[in-house]
Design a protein around this motif. Sequence first.
Motif, PDB file in Angstrom:
ATOM      1  N   GLY A  53      -2.770  -6.352 -24.045  1.00  0.00           N
ATOM      2  CA  GLY A  53      -3.048  -6.047 -23.188  1.00  0.00           C
ATOM      3  C   GLY A  53      -3.647  -8.028 -21.775  1.00  0.00           C
ATOM      4  N   HIS A  54      -2.905  -8.717 -23.367  1.00  0.00           N
ATOM      5  CA  HIS A  54      -3.187  -9.844 -22.649  1.00  0.00           C
ATOM      6  C   HIS A  54      -2.295 -10.318 -21.847  1.00  0.00           C
ATOM      7  CE1 HIS A  54      -6.928 -11.513 -24.601  1.00  0.00           C
ATOM      8  NE2 HIS A  54      -6.992 -10.882 -25.912  1.00  0.00           N
ATOM      9  N   TYR A  55      -0.965  -9.802 -21.886  1.00  0.00           N
ATOM     10  CA  TYR A  55      -0.003  -9.396 -21.375  1.00  0.00           C
ATOM     11  C   TYR A  55      -0.007  -9.438 -20.085  1.00  0.00           C
ATOM     12  CZ  TYR A  55       5.123  -8.725 -19.870  1.00  0.00           C
ATOM     13  OH  TYR A  55       6.158  -8.318 -19.237  1.00  0.00           O
ATOM     14  N   HIS A  75     -12.473  -9.565 -23.256  1.00  0.00           N
ATOM     15  CA  HIS A  75     -13.061  -8.025 -22.631  1.00  0.00           C
ATOM     16  C   HIS A  75     -11.781  -6.929 -21.936  1.00  0.00           C
ATOM     17  CE1 HIS A  75     -16.721  -8.810 -24.656  1.00  0.00           C
ATOM     18  NE2 HIS A  75     -17.368  -9.768 -24.556  1.00  0.00           N
ATOM     19  N   LYS A  76     -11.282  -7.358 -21.193  1.00  0.00           N
ATOM     20  CA  LYS A  76     -10.554  -6.831 -20.117  1.00  0.00           C
ATOM     21  C   LYS A  76      -9.338  -6.718 -20.754  1.00  0.00           C
ATOM     22  CE  LYS A  76      -8.174  -7.125 -15.344  1.00  0.00           C
ATOM     23  NZ  LYS A  76      -7.810  -8.390 -14.199  1.00  0.00           N
ATOM     24  N   ALA A  77      -8.459  -7.831 -21.692  1.00  0.00           N
ATOM     25  CA  ALA A  77      -7.224  -6.780 -22.557  1.00  0.00           C
ATOM     26  C   ALA A  77      -7.647  -6.120 -23.412  1.00  0.00           C
ATOM     27  CB  ALA A  77      -6.941  -8.029 -23.524  1.00  0.00           C
ATOM     28  N   ARG A  78      -9.376  -6.074 -24.606  1.00  0.00           N
ATOM     29  CA  ARG A  78      -9.394  -4.751 -25.031  1.00  0.00           C
ATOM     30  C   ARG A  78      -9.459  -3.718 -24.177  1.00  0.00           C
ATOM     31  NH1 ARG A  78     -10.095  -3.798 -30.895  1.00  0.00           N
ATOM     32  NH2 ARG A  78     -12.243  -3.548 -31.576  1.00  0.00           N
ATOM     33  N   ARG A  79     -10.471  -3.798 -23.095  1.00  0.00           N
ATOM     34  CA  ARG A  79     -10.470  -2.419 -22.258  1.00  0.00           C
ATOM     35  C   ARG A  79      -8.821  -1.248 -21.997  1.00  0.00           C
ATOM     36  NH1 ARG A  79     -13.631  -4.855 -19.238  1.00  0.00           N
ATOM     37  NH2 ARG A  79     -12.524  -5.834 -18.041  1.00  0.00           N
ATOM     38  N   TRP A  80      -7.911  -2.618 -21.768  1.00  0.00           N
ATOM     39  CA  TRP A  80      -6.686  -1.872 -21.608  1.00  0.00           C
ATOM     40  C   TRP A  80      -5.539  -1.373 -22.550  1.00  0.00           C
ATOM     41  CZ3 TRP A  80      -2.013  -2.621 -23.404  1.00  0.00           C
ATOM     42  CH2 TRP A  80      -0.383  -2.051 -22.211  1.00  0.00           C
ATOM     43  N   PHE A  82      -7.449   0.251 -25.126  1.00  0.00           N
ATOM     44  CA  PHE A  82      -8.659   1.540 -25.369  1.00  0.00           C
ATOM     45  C   PHE A  82      -7.803   2.407 -24.508  1.00  0.00           C
ATOM     46  CE2 PHE A  82     -12.416  -1.340 -26.121  1.00  0.00           C
ATOM     47  CZ  PHE A  82     -12.437  -1.316 -27.511  1.00  0.00           C
ATOM     48  N   GLU A  83      -7.798   2.187 -22.800  1.00  0.00           N
ATOM     49  CA  GLU A  83      -7.221   2.913 -21.909  1.00  0.00           C
ATOM     50  C   GLU A  83      -5.759   3.280 -22.290  1.00  0.00           C
ATOM     51  OE1 GLU A  83      -8.274   0.692 -18.450  1.00  0.00           O
ATOM     52  OE2 GLU A  83     -10.273   1.615 -18.702  1.00  0.00           O
ATOM     53  N   LYS A  84      -5.107   2.636 -23.111  1.00  0.00           N
ATOM     54  CA  LYS A  84      -3.828   2.961 -23.406  1.00  0.00           C
ATOM     55  C   LYS A  84      -2.787   3.531 -24.835  1.00  0.00           C
ATOM     56  CE  LYS A  84       1.206   1.993 -23.185  1.00  0.00           C
ATOM     57  NZ  LYS A  84       1.361   1.855 -22.463  1.00  0.00           N
ATOM     58  N   LEU A  85      -4.072   3.489 -25.371  1.00  0.00           N
ATOM     59  CA  LEU A  85      -3.538   3.930 -26.832  1.00  0.00           C
ATOM     60  C   LEU A  85      -5.206   5.412 -26.660  1.00  0.00           C
ATOM     61  CD1 LEU A  85      -3.396   1.153 -29.467  1.00  0.00           C
ATOM     62  CD2 LEU A  85      -2.074   2.597 -28.569  1.00  0.00           C
ATOM     63  N   LEU A  86      -5.568   5.133 -26.452  1.00  0.00           N
ATOM     64  CA  LEU A  86      -6.479   6.395 -26.583  1.00  0.00           C
ATOM     65  C   LEU A  86      -8.367   6.281 -25.638  1.00  0.00           C
ATOM     66  CD1 LEU A  86      -8.401   8.446 -28.681  1.00  0.00           C
ATOM     67  CD2 LEU A  86      -9.750   6.633 -29.119  1.00  0.00           C
ATOM     68  N   PRO A  87      -6.927   6.981 -24.382  1.00  0.00           N
ATOM     69  CA  PRO A  87      -7.482   7.288 -22.680  1.00  0.00           C
ATOM     70  C   PRO A  87      -8.233   8.861 -23.105  1.00  0.00           C
ATOM     71  CG  PRO A  87      -5.243   8.139 -22.758  1.00  0.00           C
ATOM     72  CD  PRO A  87      -5.446   8.042 -24.246  1.00  0.00           C
ATOM     73  N   GLU A  88     -10.117   8.459 -22.370  1.00  0.00           N
ATOM     74  CA  GLU A  88     -10.756   9.025 -22.896  1.00  0.00           C
ATOM     75  C   GLU A  88     -10.016  10.626 -22.665  1.00  0.00           C
ATOM     76  OE1 GLU A  88     -15.104   9.109 -20.810  1.00  0.00           O
ATOM     77  OE2 GLU A  88     -13.740   8.430 -19.097  1.00  0.00           O
ATOM     78  N   GLU A  89      -9.317  11.495 -21.700  1.00  0.00           N
ATOM     79  CA  GLU A  89      -9.441  12.323 -21.791  1.00  0.00           C
ATOM     80  C   GLU A  89      -8.234  13.311 -23.063  1.00  0.00           C
ATOM     81  OE1 GLU A  89      -5.815  10.662 -19.475  1.00  0.00           O
ATOM     82  OE2 GLU A  89      -7.909  10.612 -19.523  1.00  0.00           O
TER      83      GLU A  89
END
Length: 128
Positions: A53-55, A75-80, A82-89
Amino acid sequence: MCKYDDLLAEYDDRLYIEEHDMKNDGLYADGCVWINGKMPNARKACILAEEIGHYETSFGDILDQRNPNNEKQEHKARRWAFEKLLPEENIYLAAMNGYVTTWDIAEFFELDEEFVKAALKYYGILDV
């Protein structure tokens, strides 16, 4: 194949990723990611995703987290991650299949439970 191996394979041609014995869980700098090799794969996957996510989202030296701009990039890397490994759906899909506790979801997706809790908070699903 576990999430960690999936990420290694996906980014093999873009990043140099290596495991080391280190104090930190992970570190990204200049196209290189170092991961603490002593962690379980479920934890390594989460750390690797955040470092990737940092990359994908960060720039410059953001080690000083007292700087608000650096904290935002963290925080932006952390959110990335989350969305990469565990998308909300995927969370809803897991719940529909009976995986309703954070431990169940973590086991189902081969992720670290603390990461899953943080993702659930990020998505507004968990209010603790």
